[in-house]
Scaffold this motif. Structure first.
Motif, short mmCIF file in Angstrom:
data_model
loop_
_atom_site.label_atom_id
_atom_site.label_comp_id
_atom_site.label_asym_id
_atom_site.label_seq_id
_atom_site.Cartn_x
_atom_site.Cartn_y
_atom_site.Cartn_z
N GLY A 219 0.61 -1.21 0.11
CA GLY A 219 -0.07 -0.04 -0.21
C GLY A 219 0.87 1.07 -0.22
N MET A 220 1.97 1.33 -0.48
CA MET A 220 2.84 2.32 -0.65
C MET A 220 2.47 3.41 -1.67
N LYS A 221 2.92 4.60 -1.67
CA LYS A 221 2.62 5.79 -2.61
C LYS A 221 3.40 5.22 -4.09
N PRO A 222 2.80 5.74 -5.05
CA PRO A 222 3.53 5.33 -6.35
C PRO A 222 4.87 5.77 -6.41
N LEU A 223 5.67 4.67 -6.83
CA LEU A 223 7.04 4.62 -6.68
C LEU A 223 7.57 4.97 -8.23
N GLY A 224 8.82 5.43 -8.26
CA GLY A 224 9.78 5.40 -9.44
C GLY A 224 11.00 4.68 -9.14
N VAL A 225 11.24 4.13 -10.08
CA VAL A 225 12.54 2.83 -10.13
C VAL A 225 13.52 3.45 -10.95
N VAL A 226 14.80 3.58 -10.84
CA VAL A 226 15.89 3.63 -11.81
C VAL A 226 16.82 2.52 -11.52
N ILE A 227 17.43 1.96 -12.39
CA ILE A 227 18.22 0.96 -12.28
C ILE A 227 19.75 1.26 -13.17
N VAL A 228 20.89 1.69 -12.57
CA VAL A 228 22.10 1.68 -13.32
C VAL A 228 22.93 0.83 -13.37
#
Length: 143
Positions: free
Chosen positions: A23-32
């Motif tokens: 139930g978390m807030k909307p997320l952004g994911v970045v993988i480097v």
């Protein structure tokens, strides 16, 4: 070994699924990758505009310094001038807080990092850990 696009996709999807389940807030994911080059960026609907940049700063900072986000956070508290200098050297692409997690192979070599932003830093880290575990790699938070 390097981070394949398929591995990055699986990691990101598992991290986002964890966020939804909890139930978390909307997320952004970045993988480097280990050079700091972006391999994948995914941003959920409703994620605030700067969150992808924050996620990138979390991941990029980890690989550039070679430590997890929690170690960077400690450095920011204990050695603020050092972190300030790193900010300049990285052209302000360093976000020294939890939610940035190094991705290591079985032998401990750094393959890259994932940065997640959208909820609390601790919750972001929970999702990063779940994603890394889902693809069978080792996580290093810098704890």
């Amino acid at each position: 070994m390097s981070l394949s696009l398929d591995t990055c996709r699986s990691l990101a999807h598992a991290a986002l699924a964890t966020g939804r389940e909890k139930g978390m807030k909307p997320l952004g994911v970045v993988i480097v990758d280990a050079r700091g080059a972006v391999r994948l960026t995914l941003v959920e609907d409703g994620n605030a505009p700067l969150r992808a940049d924050i996620a990138h700063g979390k991941a990029f900072g980890c690989v550039m310094v070679g430590v997890g986000g929690r170690a960077l956070e400690r450095m920011a508290k204990e050695r603020p001038h050092f972190i300030g200098a790193l900010g300049g050297l990285t052209k302000d692409r360093l976000t020294p807080v939890p939610g940035g997690v190094l991705i290591r192979d079985a032998g401990g070599a750094i393959l890259g990092a994932v940065g997640i932003s959208g909820d609390t830093s601790d919750n972001d880290e929970v999702c990063a850990l779940a994603g890394i575990a889902a693809v069978g790699l080792k996580a290093d938070t810098g704890a």
